[in-house]
Write an enzyme that holds these catalytic residues in place. Structure first.
Site, mmCIF file in Angstrom:
data_model
loop_
_atom_site.group_PDB
_atom_site.id
_atom_site.type_symbol
_atom_site.label_atom_id
_atom_site.label_comp_id
_atom_site.label_asym_id
_atom_site.label_seq_id
_atom_site.Cartn_x
_atom_site.Cartn_y
_atom_site.Cartn_z
ATOM 1 N N GLY A 16 0.812 -1.223 0.149
ATOM 2 C CA GLY A 16 0.044 0.229 0.197
ATOM 3 C C GLY A 16 0.774 1.190 -0.137
ATOM 4 O O GLY A 16 0.847 2.201 -0.652
ATOM 5 N N THR A 42 5.320 -6.984 3.211
ATOM 6 C CA THR A 42 5.211 -8.586 3.618
ATOM 7 C C THR A 42 5.006 -9.322 2.141
ATOM 8 O O THR A 42 5.530 -10.405 2.119
ATOM 9 C CB THR A 42 3.795 -8.681 4.314
ATOM 10 O OG1 THR A 42 4.117 -7.918 5.478
ATOM 11 C CG2 THR A 42 3.428 -10.057 4.792
ATOM 12 N N CYS A 43 4.182 -8.680 1.401
ATOM 13 C CA CYS A 43 3.786 -9.480 0.157
ATOM 14 C C CYS A 43 5.040 -10.032 -0.984
ATOM 15 O O CYS A 43 4.987 -11.139 -1.190
ATOM 16 C CB CYS A 43 2.835 -8.755 -0.987
ATOM 17 S SG CYS A 43 2.576 -9.397 -2.431
ATOM 18 N N CYS A 48 2.922 -13.179 -0.464
ATOM 19 C CA CYS A 48 2.312 -13.592 -1.575
ATOM 20 C C CYS A 48 3.383 -14.336 -2.619
ATOM 21 O O CYS A 48 2.965 -15.524 -2.981
ATOM 22 C CB CYS A 48 1.541 -12.676 -2.417
ATOM 23 S SG CYS A 48 1.041 -10.951 -1.462
ATOM 24 N N TYR A 99 11.524 -2.370 -6.692
ATOM 25 C CA TYR A 99 10.886 -1.503 -5.749
ATOM 26 C C TYR A 99 11.706 0.032 -5.661
ATOM 27 O O TYR A 99 11.334 1.212 -5.699
ATOM 28 C CB TYR A 99 10.387 -1.991 -4.489
ATOM 29 C CG TYR A 99 8.996 -2.740 -4.525
ATOM 30 C CD1 TYR A 99 7.782 -2.056 -4.134
ATOM 31 C CD2 TYR A 99 8.822 -3.953 -5.420
ATOM 32 C CE1 TYR A 99 6.714 -2.720 -4.309
ATOM 33 C CE2 TYR A 99 7.748 -4.580 -5.373
ATOM 34 C CZ TYR A 99 6.740 -3.817 -4.883
ATOM 35 O OH TYR A 99 5.533 -4.486 -4.787
ATOM 36 N N ALA A 115 10.453 4.383 11.610
ATOM 37 C CA ALA A 115 9.517 5.852 11.710
ATOM 38 C C ALA A 115 8.697 5.756 12.764
ATOM 39 O O ALA A 115 7.860 4.748 13.253
ATOM 40 C CB ALA A 115 8.854 6.111 10.429
ATOM 41 N N GLY A 175 -6.370 -22.499 10.865
ATOM 42 C CA GLY A 175 -7.121 -22.600 9.949
ATOM 43 C C GLY A 175 -7.803 -21.611 8.972
ATOM 44 O O GLY A 175 -8.583 -21.703 8.160
ATOM 45 N N TYR A 177 -6.363 -19.207 5.439
ATOM 46 C CA TYR A 177 -5.549 -19.527 4.200
ATOM 47 C C TYR A 177 -4.149 -19.638 4.300
ATOM 48 O O TYR A 177 -3.677 -20.483 3.578
ATOM 49 C CB TYR A 177 -6.228 -18.499 3.146
ATOM 50 C CG TYR A 177 -5.268 -17.118 3.114
ATOM 51 C CD1 TYR A 177 -4.318 -16.919 2.123
ATOM 52 C CD2 TYR A 177 -5.813 -16.028 3.875
ATOM 53 C CE1 TYR A 177 -3.504 -15.734 2.109
ATOM 54 C CE2 TYR A 177 -4.905 -14.957 3.866
ATOM 55 C CZ TYR A 177 -4.028 -14.599 2.961
ATOM 56 O OH TYR A 177 -3.022 -13.566 2.976
ATOM 57 N N ILE A 178 -3.552 -19.024 4.767
ATOM 58 C CA ILE A 178 -2.040 -19.314 5.032
ATOM 59 C C ILE A 178 -1.619 -20.580 5.603
ATOM 60 O O ILE A 178 -1.022 -21.339 5.120
ATOM 61 C CB ILE A 178 -1.495 -18.063 5.885
ATOM 62 C CG1 ILE A 178 -1.660 -16.617 5.227
ATOM 63 C CG2 ILE A 178 0.180 -18.190 6.275
ATOM 64 C CD1 ILE A 178 -0.792 -15.480 6.053
ATOM 65 N N GLY A 262 -3.108 -16.351 12.656
ATOM 66 C CA GLY A 262 -3.523 -14.959 12.571
ATOM 67 C C GLY A 262 -2.495 -13.954 12.507
ATOM 68 O O GLY A 262 -1.366 -14.150 12.744
ATOM 69 N N ASP A 303 -3.152 -3.653 5.746
ATOM 70 C CA ASP A 303 -3.440 -4.284 6.761
ATOM 71 C C ASP A 303 -3.634 -3.500 8.067
ATOM 72 O O ASP A 303 -4.186 -4.049 8.992
ATOM 73 C CB ASP A 303 -2.305 -5.404 6.854
ATOM 74 C CG ASP A 303 -2.285 -6.613 5.978
ATOM 75 O OD1 ASP A 303 -3.190 -6.245 4.779
ATOM 76 O OD2 ASP A 303 -1.614 -7.537 5.891
HETATM 77 C C1 LIG Z 1 2.329 -15.995 4.181
HETATM 78 C C2 LIG Z 1 1.453 -14.883 3.596
HETATM 79 C C3 LIG Z 1 0.853 -15.286 2.260
HETATM 80 C C4 LIG Z 1 0.143 -13.967 1.866
HETATM 81 N N1 LIG Z 1 -0.593 -14.277 0.421
HETATM 82 C C5 LIG Z 1 -1.243 -13.283 -0.274
HETATM 83 C C6 LIG Z 1 -1.419 -13.409 -1.547
HETATM 84 O O1 LIG Z 1 -1.632 -14.577 -2.065
HETATM 85 N N2 LIG Z 1 -2.461 -12.313 -1.945
HETATM 86 C C7 LIG Z 1 -2.608 -11.436 -1.286
HETATM 87 O O2 LIG Z 1 -3.351 -10.515 -1.854
HETATM 88 N N3 LIG Z 1 -2.149 -11.243 -0.141
HETATM 89 C C8 LIG Z 1 -1.415 -12.156 0.420
HETATM 90 N N4 LIG Z 1 -0.890 -11.847 1.672
HETATM 91 C C9 LIG Z 1 -1.394 -10.491 2.542
HETATM 92 C C10 LIG Z 1 -0.337 -9.421 1.918
HETATM 93 O O3 LIG Z 1 0.846 -9.632 2.329
HETATM 94 C C11 LIG Z 1 -0.970 -8.256 2.570
HETATM 95 O O4 LIG Z 1 -2.265 -7.950 2.795
HETATM 96 C C12 LIG Z 1 -0.149 -6.786 2.179
HETATM 97 O O5 LIG Z 1 1.294 -7.136 2.120
HETATM 98 C C13 LIG Z 1 -0.481 -5.698 3.163
HETATM 99 O O6 LIG Z 1 0.097 -4.711 2.390
HETATM 100 P P1 LIG Z 1 0.406 -3.370 3.416
HETATM 101 O O7 LIG Z 1 0.938 -2.029 2.760
HETATM 102 O O8 LIG Z 1 -0.573 -2.964 4.462
HETATM 103 O O9 LIG Z 1 1.673 -3.850 4.586
HETATM 104 P P2 LIG Z 1 2.981 -4.698 4.259
HETATM 105 O O10 LIG Z 1 3.276 -5.118 3.029
HETATM 106 O O11 LIG Z 1 3.198 -5.470 5.287
HETATM 107 O O12 LIG Z 1 4.078 -3.600 4.516
HETATM 108 C C14 LIG Z 1 4.429 -2.702 5.533
HETATM 109 C C15 LIG Z 1 5.531 -2.373 5.514
HETATM 110 O O13 LIG Z 1 5.973 -1.363 6.797
HETATM 111 C C16 LIG Z 1 7.371 -1.417 7.347
HETATM 112 N N5 LIG Z 1 7.039 -0.897 8.731
HETATM 113 C C17 LIG Z 1 6.326 -1.176 9.762
HETATM 114 N N6 LIG Z 1 6.450 -0.385 10.705
HETATM 115 C C18 LIG Z 1 7.339 0.386 10.182
HETATM 116 C C19 LIG Z 1 7.926 1.456 10.970
HETATM 117 N N7 LIG Z 1 7.586 1.770 12.198
HETATM 118 N N8 LIG Z 1 8.966 2.232 10.093
HETATM 119 C C20 LIG Z 1 9.308 1.959 8.954
HETATM 120 N N9 LIG Z 1 8.754 0.892 8.323
HETATM 121 C C21 LIG Z 1 7.736 0.267 8.980
HETATM 122 C C22 LIG Z 1 7.269 -3.150 7.463
HETATM 123 O O14 LIG Z 1 8.682 -3.449 7.480
HETATM 124 C C23 LIG Z 1 6.510 -3.330 5.820
HETATM 125 O O15 LIG Z 1 7.744 -3.474 4.991
HETATM 126 C C24 LIG Z 1 -0.289 -12.827 2.487
HETATM 127 C C25 LIG Z 1 0.492 -12.569 3.588
HETATM 128 C C26 LIG Z 1 1.097 -13.669 4.388
HETATM 129 C C27 LIG Z 1 1.743 -13.296 5.501
#
Ligand SMILES: Cc1cc2nc3c(=O)[nH]c(=O)nc-3n(C[C@H](O)[C@H](O)[C@H](O)COP(=O)(O)OP(=O)(O)OC[C@H]3O[C@@H](n4cnc5c(N)ncnc54)[C@H](O)[C@@H]3O)c2cc1C
Length: 453
Positions: A16, A42-43, A48, A99, A115, A175, A177-178, A262, A303
């Site tokens: 995001g 995470t992705c 993902c 990226y 941050a 239980g 999806y992961i 979870g 998330d």
């Molecule tokens: C095992 C697994 C499998 C998945 N598979 C899928 C899938 O197949 N399809 C799908 O759509 N989604 C999947 N997801 C979910 C998906 O990864 C998340 O919904 C998505 O990454 C959320 O994006 P985000 O931008 O909210 O957070 P994130 O991608 O988690 O990014 C948050 C970032 O913020 C950084 N951060 C946190 N706190 C700080 C701070 N204080 N200062 C600086 N940086 C910070 C973190 O290091 C991280 O890089 C999966 C998740 C997991 C765990």
């Protein structure tokens, strides 16, 4: 002289945060993004992408087995986990670089470090502080492990991507999806998997027919499913074996215990209290329909807001936010008819309402369902059935839910999702000509309503 250092300061360079930052910069905003781990979130790093690569890896065993019925013979396949992880890591490192380049090319200032909000317009990273007209919190979520004795011997999905060797007898606890995906990955690669879940049936939130169909297929493959059960204690023996005590007192021996039970929004130690950003009881950041928090200059997406925790949703929320803030187009993210897949084996694809939710919302609902053996398996001999289901609002004839368990379910449901977004009726599904011979054509050839129970 600008009043603030930046127009937008984003915390978290995941799905995001990166998209919101790039789009905002494209609209002319001065943007900085802070990240304390690897770019992509995470992705890209532990979600993902590596997950799908492991799913591909594990599916080759099936392919080799299925090939025999088509005349192929080959020595029994063997698998090298280290090669897989090394190649996966190289691809993730390449994506981290992509990226970085995308952010640089967009003119987004990258800042490495953790941050923290100082106030409504100030962020601290290490000893430095930065001011911004708008601050975006996009910090994602983190695995939640239960506080049971011996939990330090367990791993989460984060570590599962970096194991030194494939566990031979893993337990997957959870239980969602992961958990289902990892059970399939480990099973496909040759492990003897036990999946333990505290509820009566896994994959809560998916259609009940889908849930029981996948449970049936898992059991048929030899995955040991233990529902209405939970790991309550872990002991490590002197030989390194792990002993998992279940709620009923029985003990399972394992060489790895993966908890996929979870995730929680990453809101701790972010300075949210200092900036007076309100949280929901779940710990997620409370936002309005434009992703604005209780503090007008602070926004949150992905998330950390715990709306629909999927990468395309976080990206969509990021694009909407950029349009709202810097393109003069206040845009609310849409959270209905969001398709999703579970990359279990066989896979699940779903969009719209489950039968139960549709009945609760519309009352009178027509259900169409088919379960069949795919053409490929007539020669492969694999005893596996594909499930497809349509849920239709009887009053309007609109298809309000489509569900599938079977190969390529994610690919197929992505197309069906467009039809649902367009408000397609069952009559329009019926008027659509199928592509033969495919599994997908069943979605336009189901004519018999399932008799009400
Ligand atoms: C095992 C697994 C499998 C998945 N598979 C899928 C899938 O197949 N399809 C799908 O759509 N989604 C999947 N997801 C979910 C998906 O990864 C998340 O919904 C998505 O990454 C959320 O994006 P985000 O931008 O909210 O957070 P994130 O991608 O988690 O990014 C948050 C970032 O913020 C950084 N951060 C946190 N706190 C700080 C701070 N204080 N200062 C600086 N940086 C910070 C973190 O290091 C991280 O890089 C999966 C998740 C997991 C765990």
């Amino acid at each position: 002289m600008a009043r603030y250092d930046y127009d937008l300061f984003t915390i978290g360079a995941g799905s995001g945060g990166v998209r919101a930052s790039r789009m905002s910069a494209r609209y002319g905003a001065r943007v900085a993004i802070a990240e304390d781990r690897d770019l992509g979130g995470t992705c890209v790093n532990v979600g993902c992408i590596p997950k799908k690569l492991l799913v591909y890896a594990s599916a080759f065993r099936r392919d080799v087995e299925d090939a025999a019925g088509f005349g192929w013979s080959a020595p029994p396949p063997s698998h090298d986990w280290r090669t897989l992880i090394r190649n996966k890591d190289a691809e993730i490192a390449r994506l981290n670089g992509v990226y970085a380049r995308l952010l640089d090319e967009a003119g987004v200032q990258r800042i490495a470090g953790r941050a923290r909000l100082v106030d409504a317009h100030t962020v601290a990273v290490g000893r430095e502080t930065f001011t911004a007209e708008h601050i975006l919190v996009a910090t994602g979520s983190w695995p939640t492990l239960p506080a049971i004795p011996g939990i330090e011997h367990a791993i989460s999905s984060n570590e599962a991507f970096h194991l030194g060797a494939l566990p031979e007898r893993p337990i997957v606890a959870g239980g969602g999806y992961i958990a289902a995906e990892f059970a399939g990955i480990l099973h496909g690669l040759g492990a003897r998997v036990t999946q333990v879940y505290r509820g009566p049936l896994f994959l809560r939130g998916f259609d009940d027919d889908v849930r029981s169909h996948l449970a049936h297929e898992f059991r048929r493959q030899g995955i040991d499913l233990r529902f209405d059960s939970a790991v309550v204690r872990i002991d490590k023996a002197s030989d390194g074996a792990l002993h998992a005590t279940l709620a009923d007192g029985s003990v399972l021996e394992a060489d790895a215990i993966l908890f996929a039970t979870g995730r929680h929004p990453l809101t701790q130690d972010l300075g949210l209290e200092d900036a007076k950003v309100e949280l929901l009881a779940s710990g997620a950041i409370r936002v309005d329909e434009y992703s604005r928090t209780s503090v007008p200059s602070v926004w949150a997406i992905g998330d950390v807001t715990n709306r629909i925790n999927l990468t395309p949703v976080a990206i969509h929320e990021g694009m909407c936010l950029a349009a709202t803030l810097f393109d003069g187009r206040p845009t609310r993210p849409v959270h209905v008819n969001v398709p999703s897949a579970v990359f279990s084996q066989p896979a699940i694809g779903a969009v719209g309402l489950t039968e139960a939710r549709a009945r609760a919302r519309y009352g009178a609902v027509d259900v169409y369902r088919t379960a069949f053996r795919e053409l490929k398996h007539t020669l492969s001999g694999r005893d596996e059935r594909t499930l497809m289901k349509l849920v239709v609002d009887a009053a309007s004839d609109r298809v309000v839910g489509a569900h599938m368990v079977g190969d390529h379910a994610g690919e197929i449901i992505q197309g069906i999702a467009i039809a649902l977004v367009c408000g397609a009726t069952k009559a329009q599904f019926d008027a659509t000509v199928g592509i033969h011979p495919t599994a997908a054509e069943e979605f336009v050839t189901m004519r018999e309503k399932v008799a009400p129970a």
